[in-house]
Design an enzyme around this catalytic site. Sequence first.
Site, mmCIF file in Angstrom:
data_model
loop_
_atom_site.group_PDB
_atom_site.id
_atom_site.type_symbol
_atom_site.label_atom_id
_atom_site.label_comp_id
_atom_site.label_asym_id
_atom_site.label_seq_id
_atom_site.Cartn_x
_atom_site.Cartn_y
_atom_site.Cartn_z
ATOM 1 N N LYS A 122 -13.683 -1.067 5.730
ATOM 2 C CA LYS A 122 -14.091 -1.872 4.582
ATOM 3 C C LYS A 122 -15.157 -2.896 4.945
ATOM 4 O O LYS A 122 -16.185 -2.994 4.277
ATOM 5 C CB LYS A 122 -12.878 -2.590 3.982
ATOM 6 C CG LYS A 122 -11.878 -1.676 3.289
ATOM 7 C CD LYS A 122 -10.921 -1.031 4.272
ATOM 8 C CE LYS A 122 -9.862 -0.194 3.572
ATOM 9 N NZ LYS A 122 -8.970 0.498 4.541
ATOM 10 N N ASP A 152 -1.117 -5.667 9.424
ATOM 11 C CA ASP A 152 -2.128 -4.731 8.939
ATOM 12 C C ASP A 152 -3.313 -5.558 8.456
ATOM 13 O O ASP A 152 -3.248 -6.208 7.414
ATOM 14 C CB ASP A 152 -1.548 -3.884 7.797
ATOM 15 C CG ASP A 152 -2.497 -2.761 7.369
ATOM 16 O OD1 ASP A 152 -3.615 -2.678 7.908
ATOM 17 O OD2 ASP A 152 -2.119 -1.991 6.474
ATOM 18 N N TRP A 196 0.855 -1.182 0.000
ATOM 19 C CA TRP A 196 0.000 0.000 0.000
ATOM 20 C C TRP A 196 0.894 1.237 0.000
ATOM 21 O O TRP A 196 1.811 1.341 0.817
ATOM 22 C CB TRP A 196 -0.892 -0.029 1.242
ATOM 23 C CG TRP A 196 -1.836 1.102 1.376
ATOM 24 C CD1 TRP A 196 -2.684 1.600 0.439
ATOM 25 C CD2 TRP A 196 -2.046 1.884 2.573
ATOM 26 N NE1 TRP A 196 -3.413 2.643 0.959
ATOM 27 C CE2 TRP A 196 -3.043 2.840 2.255
ATOM 28 C CE3 TRP A 196 -1.502 1.860 3.852
ATOM 29 C CZ2 TRP A 196 -3.496 3.766 3.189
ATOM 30 C CZ3 TRP A 196 -1.954 2.772 4.780
ATOM 31 C CH2 TRP A 196 -2.942 3.716 4.454
#
Length: 396
Positions: free
Chosen positions: A244, A209, A128
Amino acid sequence: MFDKLNSRPADSLLALIKAFQADDRPGKIDLGVGVYRDTMGRTPVMRAVKAAEQFLLETQDSKKYLGPEGDLQFVRLLQPIIFGKSPKFTQRLVGIQTPGGSGALRLGAELIQAANPSAKILLGTPSWPNHAPIFSSARLPVKEYAFVDLMSQQVKFESVVDALSSAREGDVVLLHGCCHNPTGIDFTMEQWRRITELLVTHRLVPFIDLAYQGLGDGLEQDAAPTRMILDVVDEALIAYSCDKNFGLYRERVGALYVMTRNVDDIGKVESNMAALARVNWSMPPDHGAAIVRTILESEEMSAMWRAELEEMCLRVNGNRAALAAASPDLAFISRQRGLFSNLSMSRETAVALRMSHGIYMADSGRMNLAGMQPADADAIVAALRAEGCLKSPTVA
């Protein structure tokens, strides 16, 4: 003072949003910004979220500060979803609410800097794009290593093993818990076991993460690697996002959990987390975390949320299957998980896909597969073939 500033480049994904909105072609397809979209192309508010908001509207009687730790009931209710019902490390676990997963990463980075400023952050690439800047801004050195070969769409596992084997004791390894962003390529469970062995052998600290739990193979399966690692390592950090899997993107809902080596360290870690949060955002925003807490406190709302999340997961994997079936060159996409896949292409090719075909994706070749419909598969394949990204003939 401000005369000395230099302009920064505009965020390419934000520019992509504007370009897509300005495109009036009816067949345009948005594979850009990483948000979930339904069969109508919308990013809807989940039914469970609406129910929780209605409950809060009727019952919430104050908007007072929560304190730098945030909503600790929210933090506690997430624990069994992430870590399982009765993990043996529960007594060594402390958590704090954060503004999204990014806030959790930043807070974790500052905690590492305070505890061990000489620690390096090992970061597999591609990753990311915000990972490296977050750690660098916290004054931590980032050591990158190759994680994936985009041409073959395979993990470069020897590179991963070499990086972890050559790290120093106390270095921190950033790991995507599931649904890798941007590639969609996760380690196999055998590879996860080898990584776990290396973490233990070299006394490295995993920083996991976990931003897409439930959008890969389901809540339990997506948490399996994290639980396996935490079952054997001494210390770990976990950055968690609800943006999300609860569809709460703009509410910025996250948490940072830290697993300590022993129970005696809990108080020190907790006080440092609170102090760092205090000088970063003082108090975290309440509304999103209150929504998640309300859902998880209600058996009915929890069941509704889990069913909706399963629908989302099935839709994304259905899109993957449709695109993989449209061309043998894209068969690998069906084996990947999460919202993303990252094709090997130049920025010029990505621009040509937008300009000539109305196919919008990041300049890096990252595609958000939740942005398409199964019926879009043939158009995407045709555009990729026209720009030289595919070699095989169309599948009848």
